[in-house]
Design an enzyme around this catalytic site. Structure first.
Site, PDB file in Angstrom:
ATOM      1  CG  HIS A 278       1.154  -8.005 -88.284  1.00 21.03           C
ATOM      2  ND1 HIS A 278       0.953  -8.665 -87.086  1.00 21.03           N
ATOM      3  CD2 HIS A 278       0.103  -7.105 -88.090  1.00 21.03           C
ATOM      4  CE1 HIS A 278      -0.110  -8.442 -86.526  1.00 21.03           C
ATOM      5  NE2 HIS A 278      -0.766  -7.426 -86.798  1.00 21.03           N
TER       6      HIS A 278
ATOM      7  CD  GLU B  94       2.445 -12.063 -87.112  1.00 18.59           C
ATOM      8  OE1 GLU B  94       2.765 -10.770 -86.315  1.00 18.59           O
ATOM      9  OE2 GLU B  94       1.586 -12.037 -87.688  1.00 18.59           O
TER      10      GLU B  94
END
Length: 526
Positions: A278, A260
Site C-alpha cells: 500500500h 491488510e
C-alpha cells in the site's frame, strides 16, 4: 490560538502555521484517547494522519475546537457525525497524493510489462537469465481504465505519452472531456474485452466490491495484465489466483488487498505477480503536499475564511445554518438512496423544494443531495464545496426549483434523476421531530424511514408475490422489520419496500428477481 499536531505530520508541512502570527503549535507523538481527552479542551485546531482516532468522546471534550484536519484523503479515523454535531469543521487534502498514486500505477504497468522486480531478484540471487524475462512493449497496447477521477485521468495522460490506446469505463464521466484527452469511454464489458492492461481507480462500494471476479475475468483477453492501486476488495483475489494459475491472466500488480496487512496471500506463489504494501501515497512529495494543503485549510478556517476541502458541513452563517441543518441529512439520505437505485450514466438531476422549504436558502441542501449521491460512486472526494463542480465536470445538469405549496406535506423535497435507464423519482419530507420519511418512489406513495437496510421491489399487484419475497428472505434468517406497498390501481404496477435487519445475499436478490410478477429488485443500505 493553539494547534495540536499529531502522528508525525511532516515538519515542512507546518510552515503555513509558523507563518501565521498568533498561532501556537504544539507537536506531540501519538496519544491515547484518555491522554487526548485530558488536553484537548485547550486547542482550537488539530491535525492528524491516520493513527489518531478522533472519537465522539474526544470531540465531546473539544470545547474550543474549530477545525480538525486530516493530512491525507481518507477521514475514516474522524467521527464526522460527532464533529458536525459539535460544530467542528473537518478538512482534508484530497489532491496531495494524486500524482504519487498515478506514478505508482505507471511503475506497476512498466514493471509488469518487463518483469523488472523479478529480473532484479533473480540477478541478485546470482543467476543471469535473459530468456526467462521476455517482455512486451506498451506502445500500441490498449490500457483499460476503470474510473476516470483525478488519479485515473492522470494515469491515462501518462499512458498516452507511452503511445498506448486508452479505453475507460466511468458511468459519470463527461464523454466530451474524455474525448479531448484522447480517451474513449465505453461500457464496462467492452473495456474488459479490449484491454491488454487493466488498471483500477474506483472506490470500493457495494457495486464495485469483487467487480473483478470469475465472470468478468472470463470476458477479458487471454494474457491480460491487471493492476490495482486503488482499493482492496475490488478484485476477488481467489478468482485472480485461479485466472493466473490457468494462464488466463498473464500477470498482476497489486498495491492494495482485501485484508491488510497481507503477508500470506496465495498470490505470493506466482512469479508474475508484483505486490507492494500500500505505497500509493508513500512519496516525500505526497506527504509534504498533504501536510501543507491541510495546514492552509486549517489556517483559513481559524481566520474565518473560505475553506475549500470541508468534508462535513457547508460554510453558512449561523441563522441560515440553523434553518437548513435539519434538511441536510434528509437530502444526503435521499441522494444516497438514489445512488443505489439508478443504473447507467446520469445526465440530469432536478430538485424541487415545496412548502416551507421554498422559503429557505436551498443551495446547501442541493449540495448535500449531490454529495450523498456522488460520494458513494466516485473515487473523488466529494464534499459540500466541490459537489456541484464535480457534477458539472461530469456533464450532469443540476436544476433546483421551488414551489410554495406542497400537497399533503408542510415540506417536501422531490429529486428526479435522469439517467440512461430512464427517470427515477424520490420524494421525502421531515415529519414531527425532524424525522426523515421517504413518501414517494417513482410516483407510488409510501411512508418509509430511510435508514438501515431496505429492499425496493417494483412488481405487479398480484396475490402471493409479497409472500414469496418474504419466504426467500426468511430462508436466510433475515428479519423483516417493516413493509410498505404503494400502488395506483388494483392489479397494476406497484412498489414494495421492505425494511430488513441484515444484508440480503446476492443469490437471494437474484432469486427474488426471478419471481413471476417481479419487475426489479434493489438492495439499499444507508
Amino acid at each position: 490560538m493553539k494547534v495540536l499536531v499529531l502522528d508525525g505530520v511532516a515538519e515542512e508541512g507546518l510552515v503555513p502555521f509558523r507563518e501565521e502570527p498568533g498561532l501556537e503549535i504544539d507537536i506531540k507523538k501519538k496519544l491515547t484517547e484518555d491522554e487526548l481527552v485530558e488536553i484537548i479542551p485547550q486547542y482550537h485546531a488539530m491535525i492528524v494522519r491516520s493513527a489518531t482516532k478522533v472519537t465522539p468522546r474526544v470531540l465531546d471534550h473539544a470545547n474550543n475546537m474549530i477545525v480538525v484536519g486530516r493530512a491525507g484523503v481518507g477521514v475514516d479515523n474522524i467521527d464526522l457525525a460527532a464533529a458536525t454535531n459539535k460544530g467542528v469543521l473537518v478538512v482534508n487534502a484530497p489532491d496531495g497524493n494524486t500524482i504519487a498514486a498515478a506514478e505508482l500505477t505507471m511503475a506497476m504497468i512498466l514493471g509488469l510489462s518487463r518483469s523488472v522486480p523479478q529480473a532484479n531478484a533473480t540477478l541478485r540471487s546470482g543467476k543471469w537469465d535473459k530468456k526467462a524475462f521476455m517482455g512486451v512493449e506498451l506502445r500500441g497496447r490498449t490500457l483499460g481504465v476503470l474510473g476516470m477521477g483525478r488519479i485515473g485521468s492522470n494515469v491515462a495522460k501518462r499512458a498516452l505519452a507511452m503511445e498506448m490506446n486508452i479505453v475507460a469505463y466511468d458511468p459519470y464521466i463527461n464523454e466530451e472531456a474524455a474525448a479531448k484527452m484522447g480517451v474513449k469511454v465505453l461500457p464496462l464489458e467492452d473495456v474488459l474485452k479490449q484491454a491488454d492492461f487493466l488498471t483500477i481507480h474506483m472506490p470500493k462500494t457495494k457495486e464495485s466490491y469483487h467487480l473483478i471476479n470469475e465472470k468478468t475475468i472470463a470476458v477479458m483477453k487471454d494474457g491480460v495484465r491487471i493492476i490495482n492501486c486503488a482499493r482492496g476488495g475490488i478484485i476477488d483475489e481467489e478468482a485472480l489466483y485461479n485466472a493466473i494459475k490457468s494462464g488466463k491472466v498473464a500477470g498482476a500488480a497489486l498495491d492494495v488487498f482485501e485484508k491488510e496487512p497481507n503477508t500470506e496471500s496465495p498470490l505470493y506463489e506466482f512469479n508474475n505477480v508484483i505486490m507492494t504494501p500500500h505505497l500509493g501515497a508513500s512519496t516525500e512529495e505526497a506527504q509534504l503536499n498533504v501536510a501543507v494543503d491541510v495546514a492552509k485549510e486549517i489556517v483559513a478556517a481559524l481566520k474565518g475564511e473560505v475553506v475549500k476541502n470541508t468534508v462535513n458541513i457547508p460554510s453558512l452563517d449561523a441563522k441560515t445554518m440553523a434553518a437548513v441543518k435539519p434538511y441536510l441529512d434528509l437530502a444526503g439520505r435521499l441522494g444516497n438512496f438514489h445512488a443505489q437505485m439508478i443504473t447507467g450514466r446520469v445526465n440530469k438531476i432536478e430538485l424541487i423544494y415545496s412548502g416551507e422549504l421554498s422559503a429557505l436558502e436551498v443551495t446547501p441542501i442541493t449540495t448535500a443531495f449531490l454529495k450523498g449521491m456522488l460520494d458513494p460512486i466516485l473515487q473523488e472526494n466529494v464534499n459540500f464545496v466541490n459537489a456541484s463542480v464535480i457534477a458539472k465536470n461530469r456533464g450532469i445538469e443540476v436544476i433546483q426549483t421551488t414551489a410554495e405549496m406542497a400537497k399533503d406535506y408542510n415540506n417536501l423535497m422531490t429529486a428526479k434523476v435522469y439517467c440512461e435507464s430512464g427517470e427515477r423519482v424520490l420524494a421525502a419530507t421531515l415529519l414531527q421531530g425532524n424525522v426523515a420519511h421517504l413518501v414517494n418512489i417513482d410516483g407510488y406513495r409510501v411512508d418509509v424511514v430511510p435508514s438501515g437496510h431496505m429492499l425496493v421491489v417494483p412488481h405487479y399487484d398480484r396475490p402471493k408475490i409479497i409472500g414469496k419475497v418474504g419466504t426467500l428472505i426468511g430462508e436466510h434468517d433475515i428479519n423483516i422489520a417493516a413493509m410498505q406497498v404503494g400502488r395506483k390501481e388494483i392489479g397494476g404496477k406497484a412498489v414494495m419496500v421492505l425494511t430488513i435487519d441484515d444484508v440480503v445475499p446476492d443469490d437471494t436478490l437474484r432469486a427474488i428477481a426471478q419471481v413471476d410478477g417481479i419487475l426489479d429488485v434493489k438492495f439499499v443500505s444507508l
